[in-house]
Write a protein that holds these residues in place. Structure first.
Motif, PDB file in Angstrom:
ATOM      1  N   ALA A 127       0.567  -0.037  12.395  1.00  0.00           N
ATOM      2  CA  ALA A 127       1.366   0.649  11.285  1.00  0.00           C
ATOM      3  C   ALA A 127       0.063   1.156  10.398  1.00  0.00           C
ATOM      4  O   ALA A 127       0.232   2.587  10.103  1.00  0.00           O
ATOM      5  CB  ALA A 127       1.910  -0.166  10.409  1.00  0.00           C
ATOM      6  N   ILE A 186      -3.048   2.602   3.561  1.00  0.00           N
ATOM      7  CA  ILE A 186      -2.057   3.105   3.218  1.00  0.00           C
ATOM      8  C   ILE A 186      -1.966   3.560   1.886  1.00  0.00           C
ATOM      9  O   ILE A 186      -1.568   4.781   1.491  1.00  0.00           O
ATOM     10  CB  ILE A 186      -0.775   2.246   3.341  1.00  0.00           C
ATOM     11  N   TYR A 230       7.118  -6.721   7.420  1.00  0.00           N
ATOM     12  CA  TYR A 230       7.136  -5.452   8.136  1.00  0.00           C
ATOM     13  C   TYR A 230       7.587  -4.116   7.083  1.00  0.00           C
ATOM     14  O   TYR A 230       6.978  -2.828   7.418  1.00  0.00           O
ATOM     15  CB  TYR A 230       8.040  -5.301   9.079  1.00  0.00           C
ATOM     16  N   PRO A 231       8.388  -4.383   5.891  1.00  0.00           N
ATOM     17  CA  PRO A 231       8.475  -3.571   5.168  1.00  0.00           C
ATOM     18  C   PRO A 231       7.334  -2.756   4.615  1.00  0.00           C
ATOM     19  O   PRO A 231       7.370  -1.453   4.374  1.00  0.00           O
ATOM     20  CB  PRO A 231       9.379  -4.070   4.026  1.00  0.00           C
ATOM     21  N   THR A 232       6.291  -3.183   4.350  1.00  0.00           N
ATOM     22  CA  THR A 232       5.053  -2.665   4.122  1.00  0.00           C
ATOM     23  C   THR A 232       4.721  -1.452   4.908  1.00  0.00           C
ATOM     24  O   THR A 232       3.927  -0.576   4.540  1.00  0.00           O
ATOM     25  CB  THR A 232       3.969  -3.356   3.821  1.00  0.00           C
ATOM     26  N   SER A 233       4.949  -1.846   6.330  1.00  0.00           N
ATOM     27  CA  SER A 233       4.193  -1.129   7.242  1.00  0.00           C
ATOM     28  C   SER A 233       5.027   0.069   7.473  1.00  0.00           C
ATOM     29  O   SER A 233       5.831   0.588   6.940  1.00  0.00           O
ATOM     30  CB  SER A 233       4.173  -1.855   8.560  1.00  0.00           C
TER      31      SER A 233
END
Lengths: 104, 328, 161, 91
Positions: free
Chosen positions: B162, B312, D88-91
């Motif tokens: 990610a 991010i 995962y929501p962060t990603s």
């Protein structure tokens, strides 16, 4: 733990809950954004403070109480900072406050 | 009894927040409500004995997600357009699905039932074996890091991917800007309080990192809290200043280093004659070996997560500053 | 030279916090705690944010006395605001005014501003050097603040910082 | 009557979870705005965690951290499962 401490802790917890409720009622009743900040301030100081005190009495002399004291310090510093930041942001966004012009 | 009461009240509040989120048009308000929703569900997880999940939810859902969502809203628009036609079809689909699901629950074991099938097979084994073989009080940590170490490796890889994806999509253009803009200079309360709390937040993150064996916590939560400290600093002092503490290059190295530490522990245990990620080989005493292995891989997870979240954030915010100032 | 002393104080303070939080005093945990503390101090030095402001001043006697005074003020005004919120007529008279802060340092001013905000009934809205814009829920709360007792008290503990 | 009450209390958590799930689902399919869709997914996802963790709860149990004085622990495996996708929501 003595029964007296137990009762005292519940008094603190319930008292804190009452002040939290007062804060919520204040948010509903007061007329504008800035006055509502004062209501929030009630639940921030008295409400949360009494709840934490009640929990500390429940915890006794243990690691739990130490952590609660740290949380308390944290709240004393961050609570007013957040309120101030909100008020400043509202002021910069030119939100008009309700002001009472009568002379006291 | 009190537990049931708290549980039910929290569920009711969650439901109300959920409905409010659907009905609200202002995306800023929705974002804040989402944060509240997340905090409520974290409290619910504590009541339901899932303290690790609660810590993660509080750090991610109520913390980082909100910041990233606000950054997104700031980049796009904060007002949702009114839907064009009546949502009759979606409403029908939702009600039908919900009714079917509720019919399905009628056969489910009741809440809190100790004889439910879920409690009878694998979970008791983990609870029994953990104190003897792993020697770590927190069973969730031992399941995550040791019994299911491969899964967690996969998860770290996903997070790494990610981060790499955001790097590729958003990119990052270093721009020597004078980051201390006058608006920031004025916020003296925020700056001073940030200055006071910045070291404490980082210390708390490291505490969570190293006490994951004994209580709720571990690499993931620690990494998120660590990143939060820097994000707070960036909010109060500007992105340029936070890059003086952790430059972008360091972050990229950290992102890779965390994954490599994890894999390195696996390879080390293979070199010592065990299987991949078989920690008990790592020291003379199997329990010490397990402990060491868990600590190292948690460290790897923490480093990667902190780096990815900061990457991010840098990506979002550096992009924000590039927009031409239209509305000033 | 004095920077070094402050760094040293910060290290001690952070390690004490670690000990308070930890509750596990095995050698491994102590070593990890020391390492964590040093890492945080290193990061703090990198931004050069170490100055007099991070010292554990919170427990010195005169500061402690100020805390108690402030707590009493908070309780008093809490009861007042509660009474006003709950009484049917909603007897409030909001007012915006400015006060002058007598503190020299930023930390002193922030302590004063946050004390004002912490007491229900008054909120610091804006800070411009030493002029604070304050929003008060009632004229009485405003008059209370304008008398300047809190300002004096913060000024007197400021020297300890 | 008692049976009905018992059944309702025993399944209450699941029903609320389903309502939340459907709230999220509705947001995803009925709202055009992308941010709103993501938030809908988030609500859906959280409701799934609540479903898992409600199933893992044992009456009278404590969090699965081995300590003296605690006999019953709620299911640790489900918690490990639930805290994996939460990230995962962060990603």
């Amino acid at each position: 733990m003595g029964a007296a401490v137990h009762i005292l802790s519940w008094i603190c917890l319930l008292g804190g809950a009452c002040f939290l409720l007062v804060g919520a009622i204040g948010v509903l009743r007061l007329p504008d954004f800035y006055t509502r900040l004062h209501a929030v301030s009630v639940s921030d100081t008295m409400g949360a403070g009494l709840v934490l005190a009640g929990l500390m009495l429940q915890g006794g002399l243990s690691m739990v109480t130490v952590k609660l004291v740290l949380i308390f310090y944290f709240m004393i510093f961050t609570g007013p900072t957040a309120t101030h930041a909100l008020a400043e942001a509202a002021l910069q966004a030119k939100l008009k406050p309700v002001v009472d012009d009568r002379e006291p | 009894m009190e537990e049931h009461l708290i549980n039910n009240v929290l569920l009711g509040l969650l439901m109300m927040t959920g409905f409010a989120i659907v009905r609200m048009r202002s995306l800023l308000a929705v974002t804040m409500l989402t944060s509240i929703y997340s905090l409520l569900s974290a409290s619910l997880f504590v009541v339901l004995d899932a303290v690790d999940v609660a810590l993660t939810e509080a750090a991610i859902g109520a913390g980082i997600s909100t910041i990233l969502m606000l950054a997104t809203v700031a980049l796009t628009t904060d007002e949702e357009k009114a839907p064009r036609h009546k949502p009759l079809l979606p409403l029908f689909v939702v009600v039908a699905t919900g009714a079917a699901l509720i019919y399905g629950t009628l056969d489910m074991p009741h809440y809190g039932d100790p004889m439910a099938p879920i409690h009878l097979h694998v979970a008791p084994t983990y609870l029994h074996v953990t104190p003897e073989e792993i020697g770590v009080p927190n069973v969730v940590t031992s399941v995550l890091a040791s019994f299911r170490g491969y899964d967690t490796l996969g998860e770290v890889t996903v997070i790494f991917t990610a981060g790499a994806g955001v790097l590729a999509l958003l990119g990052y253009r270093t721009r020597r800007r004078n980051s201390q803009n006058p608006e920031i200079r004025k916020m003296v309360v925020l700056r001073v309080i940030t200055k006071l709390f910045f070291p404490l937040i980082l210390l708390f993150a490291l505490y969570v990192q190293f006490h994951g064996d004994y209580g709720p916590g571990g690499g993931f939560q620690a990494g998120v809290i660590f990143a939060t400290g820097f994000i707070l600093y960036a909010l109060a002092y500007g992105l340029g200043n936070v890059q003086r503490i952790i430059p972008y290059r360091t972050l990229r190295i950290m992102m890779v280093a965390g994954v490599l530490i994890y894999i390195g522990v696996g390879i080390e245990s293979m070199l010592l004659g065990g299987k991949f990620l078989e920690y008990r080989i790592l020291a003379d005493d199997p329990v010490t070996g397990q402990h060491l292995g868990i600590m190292l891989i948690e460290l790897g997870v923490g480093i990667t997560v902190a780096a990815v979240i900061l990457i991010i954030y840098y990506g979002f915010v550096s992009r924000q500053h590039q927009e031409p100032p239209e509305d000033t | 030279m004095s920077n070094l002393k402050h760094a040293f104080n910060l290290t001690l303070f952070l390690f004490a916090v670690w000990l308070l939080l930890s509750g596990h005093y095995t050698p491994l945990m102590l070593v990890l705690g020391a390492a964590s503390t040093l890492l945080v101090v290193f990061l703090a030095i990198r931004v050069a944010i170490i100055d007099r402001e991070i010292q554990p001043v919170l427990l010195k006697p005169s500061v402690l006395f100020y805390w108690f005074w402030l707590a009493w003020e908070i309780i008093k005004s809490n009861l007042d605001v509660t009474r006003r919120i709950l009484s049917p007529g909603l007897p409030i008279s909001p007012k915006i005014f400015t006060v002058r802060a007598g503190q020299k340092t930023e930390l002193g001013r922030v302590t004063y501003a946050n004390s004002i905000t912490l007491v229900p009934g008054t909120v610091t809205m804006d800070i411009d050097e030493d002029i604070f814009t304050v929003h008060a829920l009632t004229q009485a709360a405003a008059a209370d603040l304008e008398r300047g007792e809190m300002n004096r008290r913060v000024c007197s503990v400021e020297n300890v910082f | 009557m008692h049976d009905v009450m018992h059944g309702v209390l025993g399944l209450y958590n699941y029903w609320i979870v389903i309502i939340l799930m459907m709230t999220g689902f509705y947001t995803v399919i009925a709202r055009p705005n992308l941010v709103k869709k993501i938030i809908g997914l988030f609500i859906f996802q959280t409701s799934v965690f609540i479903l898992f963790i409600s199933m893992a709860k044992i009456e009278g149990g404590t969090a699965p951290i081995i300590s003296e004085g605690a006999r019953i622990y709620s299911n640790p495996l489900v918690k490990a499962l639930a805290s994996t996708p939460i990230r995962y929501p962060t990603s």
